[in-house]
Motif scaffolding. Structure first.
Motif, PDB file in Angstrom:
ATOM      1  N   PRO A 262       0.843  -1.312   0.085  1.00  0.00           N
ATOM      2  CA  PRO A 262       0.047  -0.011   0.212  1.00  0.00           C
ATOM      3  C   PRO A 262       0.864   1.291   0.081  1.00  0.00           C
ATOM      4  O   PRO A 262       2.045   1.142   0.406  1.00  0.00           O
ATOM      5  CB  PRO A 262      -0.802  -0.094   1.361  1.00  0.00           C
ATOM      6  CG  PRO A 262      -0.051  -1.120   2.223  1.00  0.00           C
ATOM      7  CD  PRO A 262       0.838  -2.010   1.310  1.00  0.00           C
ATOM      8  N   LEU A 263       0.503   2.360  -0.473  1.00  0.00           N
ATOM      9  CA  LEU A 263       1.081   3.631  -0.666  1.00  0.00           C
ATOM     10  C   LEU A 263       0.265   4.660   0.073  1.00  0.00           C
ATOM     11  O   LEU A 263      -0.848   4.451   0.375  1.00  0.00           O
ATOM     12  CB  LEU A 263       1.278   3.930  -2.226  1.00  0.00           C
ATOM     13  CG  LEU A 263       2.008   3.090  -3.008  1.00  0.00           C
ATOM     14  CD1 LEU A 263       1.947   3.778  -4.669  1.00  0.00           C
ATOM     15  CD2 LEU A 263       3.501   3.092  -2.456  1.00  0.00           C
ATOM     16  N   PHE A 264       0.994   5.677   0.678  1.00  0.00           N
ATOM     17  CA  PHE A 264       0.197   6.728   1.232  1.00  0.00           C
ATOM     18  C   PHE A 264       0.647   8.153   0.572  1.00  0.00           C
ATOM     19  O   PHE A 264       1.640   8.294   0.423  1.00  0.00           O
ATOM     20  CB  PHE A 264       0.759   6.681   3.068  1.00  0.00           C
ATOM     21  CG  PHE A 264       0.266   5.418   3.440  1.00  0.00           C
ATOM     22  CD1 PHE A 264      -0.815   5.316   4.541  1.00  0.00           C
ATOM     23  CD2 PHE A 264       1.380   4.200   3.522  1.00  0.00           C
ATOM     24  CE1 PHE A 264      -1.416   4.248   5.001  1.00  0.00           C
ATOM     25  CE2 PHE A 264       0.872   3.079   4.015  1.00  0.00           C
ATOM     26  CZ  PHE A 264      -0.429   3.121   4.909  1.00  0.00           C
ATOM     27  N   VAL A 265      -0.447   9.105   0.725  1.00  0.00           N
ATOM     28  CA  VAL A 265      -0.261  10.167   0.077  1.00  0.00           C
ATOM     29  C   VAL A 265      -0.161  11.261   1.228  1.00  0.00           C
ATOM     30  O   VAL A 265      -1.041  11.273   2.194  1.00  0.00           O
ATOM     31  CB  VAL A 265      -1.644  10.352  -0.884  1.00  0.00           C
ATOM     32  CG1 VAL A 265      -1.514  11.973  -1.343  1.00  0.00           C
ATOM     33  CG2 VAL A 265      -1.892   9.490  -1.889  1.00  0.00           C
ATOM     34  N   LEU A 266       0.772  12.177   1.029  1.00  0.00           N
ATOM     35  CA  LEU A 266       1.179  13.167   2.002  1.00  0.00           C
ATOM     36  C   LEU A 266       1.253  14.379   1.509  1.00  0.00           C
ATOM     37  O   LEU A 266       1.437  14.524   0.251  1.00  0.00           O
ATOM     38  CB  LEU A 266       2.412  12.840   2.654  1.00  0.00           C
ATOM     39  CG  LEU A 266       2.610  11.548   3.632  1.00  0.00           C
ATOM     40  CD1 LEU A 266       3.026  10.452   2.666  1.00  0.00           C
ATOM     41  CD2 LEU A 266       3.874  11.808   4.482  1.00  0.00           C
ATOM     42  N   GLY A 267       0.876  15.512   2.167  1.00  0.00           N
ATOM     43  CA  GLY A 267       1.358  16.788   1.710  1.00  0.00           C
ATOM     44  C   GLY A 267       2.784  17.382   2.549  1.00  0.00           C
ATOM     45  O   GLY A 267       2.918  16.953   3.628  1.00  0.00           O
ATOM     46  N   ALA A 268       3.487  17.946   1.737  1.00  0.00           N
ATOM     47  CA  ALA A 268       4.711  18.539   2.616  1.00  0.00           C
ATOM     48  C   ALA A 268       4.922  19.779   1.724  1.00  0.00           C
ATOM     49  O   ALA A 268       4.917  20.049   0.538  1.00  0.00           O
ATOM     50  CB  ALA A 268       5.742  17.519   2.212  1.00  0.00           C
ATOM     51  N   ASP A 269       5.787  20.952   2.658  1.00  0.00           N
ATOM     52  CA  ASP A 269       6.186  22.152   2.101  1.00  0.00           C
ATOM     53  C   ASP A 269       7.411  22.032   1.663  1.00  0.00           C
ATOM     54  O   ASP A 269       8.129  23.049   1.242  1.00  0.00           O
ATOM     55  CB  ASP A 269       5.848  23.200   3.140  1.00  0.00           C
ATOM     56  CG  ASP A 269       4.492  23.312   3.273  1.00  0.00           C
ATOM     57  OD1 ASP A 269       3.524  23.422   2.241  1.00  0.00           O
ATOM     58  OD2 ASP A 269       3.871  23.707   4.435  1.00  0.00           O
ATOM     59  N   GLU A 270       8.394  21.010   1.952  1.00  0.00           N
ATOM     60  CA  GLU A 270       9.572  20.834   1.625  1.00  0.00           C
ATOM     61  C   GLU A 270       9.606  19.611   0.848  1.00  0.00           C
ATOM     62  O   GLU A 270       9.173  18.500   1.396  1.00  0.00           O
ATOM     63  CB  GLU A 270      10.712  20.803   2.831  1.00  0.00           C
ATOM     64  CG  GLU A 270      10.626  22.165   3.702  1.00  0.00           C
ATOM     65  CD  GLU A 270      11.198  23.363   2.759  1.00  0.00           C
ATOM     66  OE1 GLU A 270      11.869  23.064   2.031  1.00  0.00           O
ATOM     67  OE2 GLU A 270      10.632  24.341   3.249  1.00  0.00           O
ATOM     68  N   MET A 271      10.621  19.458  -0.085  1.00  0.00           N
ATOM     69  CA  MET A 271      11.023  18.365  -0.778  1.00  0.00           C
ATOM     70  C   MET A 271      11.746  17.464   0.052  1.00  0.00           C
ATOM     71  O   MET A 271      12.677  17.505   0.573  1.00  0.00           O
ATOM     72  CB  MET A 271      11.641  18.327  -2.140  1.00  0.00           C
ATOM     73  CG  MET A 271      12.126  17.423  -2.835  1.00  0.00           C
ATOM     74  SD  MET A 271      10.782  16.722  -4.038  1.00  0.00           S
ATOM     75  CE  MET A 271      11.683  15.671  -5.216  1.00  0.00           C
ATOM     76  N   PRO A 272      10.877  16.068   0.261  1.00  0.00           N
ATOM     77  CA  PRO A 272      11.778  15.013   1.222  1.00  0.00           C
ATOM     78  C   PRO A 272      13.235  14.748   0.446  1.00  0.00           C
ATOM     79  O   PRO A 272      13.216  14.515  -0.760  1.00  0.00           O
ATOM     80  CB  PRO A 272      10.937  13.712   1.231  1.00  0.00           C
ATOM     81  CG  PRO A 272       9.552  14.622   0.869  1.00  0.00           C
ATOM     82  CD  PRO A 272       9.776  15.680  -0.092  1.00  0.00           C
ATOM     83  N   GLY A 273      14.054  14.486   1.293  1.00  0.00           N
ATOM     84  CA  GLY A 273      15.366  14.371   0.983  1.00  0.00           C
ATOM     85  C   GLY A 273      15.680  13.328   0.301  1.00  0.00           C
ATOM     86  O   GLY A 273      16.377  13.001  -0.585  1.00  0.00           O
ATOM     87  N   ASP A 274      14.929  12.164   0.482  1.00  0.00           N
ATOM     88  CA  ASP A 274      14.942  10.751   0.125  1.00  0.00           C
ATOM     89  C   ASP A 274      14.038  10.529  -1.152  1.00  0.00           C
ATOM     90  O   ASP A 274      13.935   9.367  -1.588  1.00  0.00           O
ATOM     91  CB  ASP A 274      14.746   9.657   0.865  1.00  0.00           C
ATOM     92  CG  ASP A 274      13.484   9.863   1.802  1.00  0.00           C
ATOM     93  OD1 ASP A 274      12.661  10.676   1.585  1.00  0.00           O
ATOM     94  OD2 ASP A 274      13.046   8.891   2.344  1.00  0.00           O
ATOM     95  N   ALA A 275      13.181  11.584  -1.521  1.00  0.00           N
ATOM     96  CA  ALA A 275      12.253  11.374  -2.653  1.00  0.00           C
ATOM     97  C   ALA A 275      12.980  11.891  -3.969  1.00  0.00           C
ATOM     98  O   ALA A 275      13.768  12.432  -4.128  1.00  0.00           O
ATOM     99  CB  ALA A 275      11.033  12.368  -2.391  1.00  0.00           C
ATOM    100  N   VAL A 276      12.413  11.128  -4.898  1.00  0.00           N
ATOM    101  CA  VAL A 276      12.419  11.468  -6.558  1.00  0.00           C
ATOM    102  C   VAL A 276      11.522  12.049  -7.091  1.00  0.00           C
ATOM    103  O   VAL A 276      10.157  11.881  -6.542  1.00  0.00           O
ATOM    104  CB  VAL A 276      12.986  10.276  -7.185  1.00  0.00           C
ATOM    105  CG1 VAL A 276      14.153   9.531  -6.616  1.00  0.00           C
ATOM    106  CG2 VAL A 276      11.901   9.350  -7.260  1.00  0.00           C
ATOM    107  N   PRO A 277      11.780  13.020  -8.139  1.00  0.00           N
ATOM    108  CA  PRO A 277      10.575  13.441  -8.869  1.00  0.00           C
ATOM    109  C   PRO A 277       9.766  12.636  -9.357  1.00  0.00           C
ATOM    110  O   PRO A 277      10.148  11.368 -10.086  1.00  0.00           O
ATOM    111  CB  PRO A 277      11.292  14.567  -9.891  1.00  0.00           C
ATOM    112  CG  PRO A 277      12.520  14.767  -9.132  1.00  0.00           C
ATOM    113  CD  PRO A 277      12.894  13.576  -8.728  1.00  0.00           C
TER     114      PRO A 277
ATOM    115  N   ASP B 116       6.746   2.209   5.449  1.00  0.00           N
ATOM    116  CA  ASP B 116       8.027   2.252   6.174  1.00  0.00           C
ATOM    117  C   ASP B 116       8.753   3.282   5.933  1.00  0.00           C
ATOM    118  O   ASP B 116      10.054   3.650   6.168  1.00  0.00           O
ATOM    119  CB  ASP B 116       8.822   0.683   5.895  1.00  0.00           C
ATOM    120  CG  ASP B 116       9.100   0.611   4.508  1.00  0.00           C
ATOM    121  OD1 ASP B 116       8.604   1.324   3.549  1.00  0.00           O
ATOM    122  OD2 ASP B 116       9.761  -0.306   4.140  1.00  0.00           O
ATOM    123  N   GLN B 117       8.434   4.170   5.044  1.00  0.00           N
ATOM    124  CA  GLN B 117       9.020   5.357   4.305  1.00  0.00           C
ATOM    125  C   GLN B 117       8.603   6.587   5.232  1.00  0.00           C
ATOM    126  O   GLN B 117       9.319   7.511   4.899  1.00  0.00           O
ATOM    127  CB  GLN B 117       9.101   5.575   2.757  1.00  0.00           C
ATOM    128  CG  GLN B 117       9.700   4.559   2.013  1.00  0.00           C
ATOM    129  CD  GLN B 117       9.368   4.228   0.604  1.00  0.00           C
ATOM    130  OE1 GLN B 117       8.436   4.889   0.077  1.00  0.00           O
ATOM    131  NE2 GLN B 117      10.501   3.899  -0.087  1.00  0.00           N
TER     132      GLN B 117
END
Length: 253
Positions: free
Chosen positions: A21-36, A136-137
């Protein structure tokens, strides 16, 4: 109260999920471990399928600063771009002065398509970035807006039944609304569209333009995180925990 990690673990175990399963979040900063997200695939829905199927895919993010290469329609359904001026022709009957008359024939007339495109209401991202992560992310449980499951028809049917274990509105608790695949997977359940009913689960996708790559035996199930948490809490004492042989009967090989 169950954590996001515990919710994810229960969904995988009790719903017999092969894809995470995946989870949808809102963030004001790009997570450091995220890819576009467009780096994974230009199609938002296809990127979601890839992330659910391949546990090696890192968190994904999309927003005003990281949207290059994304499908224009996906940007619209995520609230990151306005509706293209002649899109209502493209998804209905076509017009010679837009994309050489190409048409998807998803609506019976341009006027109906125009109403369809505005039906979700105002589309507002949950932050500067829309972030997609596995359980887990997730580092900030409070930022999670919704859950997305990409499962088999049987798995999604059982999740729909689990919604009704607690809910008493038999007609509006689980919905299959029109719209893009990414809208049904992300926007509606994450509360990004002003006209989507709050507290409902959304099954899809109903957009056939993704059928070339979306598995024919798969469906999407998306729910606001409050509903997903209640579902996870109910799993052990519901039919999923008490009658798993009914939910997932053994079939001859």
């Amino acid at each position: 109260m169950l954590t996001i990690k515990e919710i994810g673990e229960r969904f995988e175990r009790f719903a017999h999920l092969e894809r995470r399963p995946l989870f949808v979040l809102g963030a004001d900063e790009m997570p450091g471990d995220a890819v576009p997200m467009p780096k994974v695939d230009r199609c938002v829905a296809k990127a979601l399928l890839m992330a659910a199927t391949d546990r090696a895919v890192p968190p994904m993010a999309i927003g005003e600063e990281v949207r290059a290469g994304c499908c224009p329609g996906g940007l619209t359904w995520l609230g990151l771009a306005p509706i293209a001026p002649k899109l209502h022709f493209f998804i209905s009957t076509g017009t010679p002065d837009f994309r050489h008359g190409e048409a998807e024939h998803l609506k019976h007339s341009p006027e109906a398509a125009e109403r369809f495109l505005h039906a979700p209401g105002t589309m507002t991202p949950p932050g500067r970035y829309i972030v997609i992560e596995a359980a887990d992310q997730v580092k900030d449980d409070g930022a999670v807006r919704s859950i997305l499951v990409l499962g088999t028809a049987e798995q999604v049917r059982n999740l729909g039944g689990l919604v009704h274990y607690r809910q008493e509105d038999i007609f509006r608790s689980v919905l299959m609304p029109g719209g893009s695949a990414c809208g049904s997977m992300i926007s509606y359940a994450a509360g990004m569209t002003s006209n989507a009913p709050a507290g409902s689960a959304f099954v899809g996708p109903v957009d056939p333009t993704g059928n070339a790559w979306f598995p024919p035996d798969a469906m999407s199930f998306a729910a606001p995180i409050e509903l997903a948490r209640q579902m996870a809490e109910d799993m052990p004492r519901s039919f999923l925990g008490q009658r798993p042989d009914v939910a997932f009967p053994r079939r001859p090989a």
